[in-house]
Write an enzyme that holds these catalytic residues in place. Sequence first.
Site, PDB file in Angstrom:
ATOM      1  N   ARG A   1     -46.999  13.034   8.933  1.00 54.47           N
ATOM      2  CA  ARG A   1     -45.678  13.090   8.322  1.00 54.47           C
ATOM      3  C   ARG A   1     -45.388  11.789   7.591  1.00 54.47           C
ATOM      4  NH1 ARG A   1     -41.375  16.021   9.866  1.00 54.47           N
ATOM      5  NH2 ARG A   1     -40.708  15.119   7.909  1.00 54.47           N
ATOM      6  N   ARG A  31     -51.293  14.737  -7.727  1.00 50.47           N
ATOM      7  CA  ARG A  31     -52.289  15.174  -8.714  1.00 50.47           C
ATOM      8  C   ARG A  31     -52.804  13.976  -9.508  1.00 50.47           C
ATOM      9  NH1 ARG A  31     -53.610  19.424  -6.525  1.00 50.47           N
ATOM     10  NH2 ARG A  31     -52.311  21.269  -6.690  1.00 50.47           N
ATOM     11  N   CYS A  73     -44.283  22.166  -3.359  1.00 53.96           N
ATOM     12  CA  CYS A  73     -43.006  21.458  -3.261  1.00 53.96           C
ATOM     13  C   CYS A  73     -41.926  22.445  -2.836  1.00 53.96           C
ATOM     14  CB  CYS A  73     -42.614  20.844  -4.602  1.00 53.96           C
ATOM     15  SG  CYS A  73     -43.742  19.579  -5.183  1.00 53.96           S
ATOM     16  N   GLU A  98     -35.406  20.468   0.620  1.00 53.91           N
ATOM     17  CA  GLU A  98     -34.854  20.319   1.968  1.00 53.91           C
ATOM     18  C   GLU A  98     -33.521  21.059   2.031  1.00 53.91           C
ATOM     19  OE1 GLU A  98     -35.661  18.682   4.897  1.00 53.91           O
ATOM     20  OE2 GLU A  98     -37.624  18.112   4.102  1.00 53.91           O
ATOM     21  N   ARG A 140     -40.200  13.912   1.255  1.00 53.21           N
ATOM     22  CA  ARG A 140     -40.952  13.984   2.508  1.00 53.21           C
ATOM     23  C   ARG A 140     -42.290  14.668   2.239  1.00 53.21           C
ATOM     24  NH1 ARG A 140     -35.557  14.882   3.919  1.00 53.21           N
ATOM     25  NH2 ARG A 140     -34.826  13.805   5.785  1.00 53.21           N
ATOM     26  N   TYR A 146     -43.084   6.053   7.019  1.00 53.51           N
ATOM     27  CA  TYR A 146     -41.693   6.176   6.564  1.00 53.51           C
ATOM     28  C   TYR A 146     -41.336   4.878   5.851  1.00 53.51           C
ATOM     29  CZ  TYR A 146     -41.400  10.451   9.139  1.00 53.51           C
ATOM     30  OH  TYR A 146     -41.610  11.747   9.562  1.00 53.51           O
ATOM     31  N   ARG A 154     -37.087   8.258  11.219  1.00 55.60           N
ATOM     32  CA  ARG A 154     -37.949   8.451  12.384  1.00 55.60           C
ATOM     33  C   ARG A 154     -38.409   7.107  12.937  1.00 55.60           C
ATOM     34  NH1 ARG A 154     -40.220  13.429  13.681  1.00 55.60           N
ATOM     35  NH2 ARG A 154     -40.540  12.292  15.612  1.00 55.60           N
TER      36      ARG A 154
END
Length: 119
Positions: free
Chosen positions: A6, A62, A73, A76, A88, A106, A114
């Site tokens: 993540r 890419r 894609c 959220e 993210r 992050y 997080r």
Amino acid sequence: MVRAIRGAIQVEANEREAILAGTTELVSAVMERNQLTTDDVISVIFTATPDLTAEFPALAARKLGFHEVPLICASEIDVPGSMPRVVRLMAHVDIDRARQDIQHVYLRGAAALRVDIAQ
């Protein structure tokens, strides 16, 4: 072994170059910290907060050489009060490492999302 990594980054503005630069920084950090090549990557899911519409984050991957890696894609969900301008990712990778050895990334303001797993 398949593992998920993540990551997130808060970008400066809803501008094409800001989204591409931030996503490039995020993807590069994930790859470097986990000692990965694009051959290790199975797929990557990118999401962006609803306020980021100027470019697809996957374009940055890419441009980094992810030509044969499936990328997608999505947006959220628009949660009131959530952090704005965040890209993210969740990368699925084929590596022989224990789950606790994965480096989640992050960056910038997104580090606050997080604090428990951010490196």
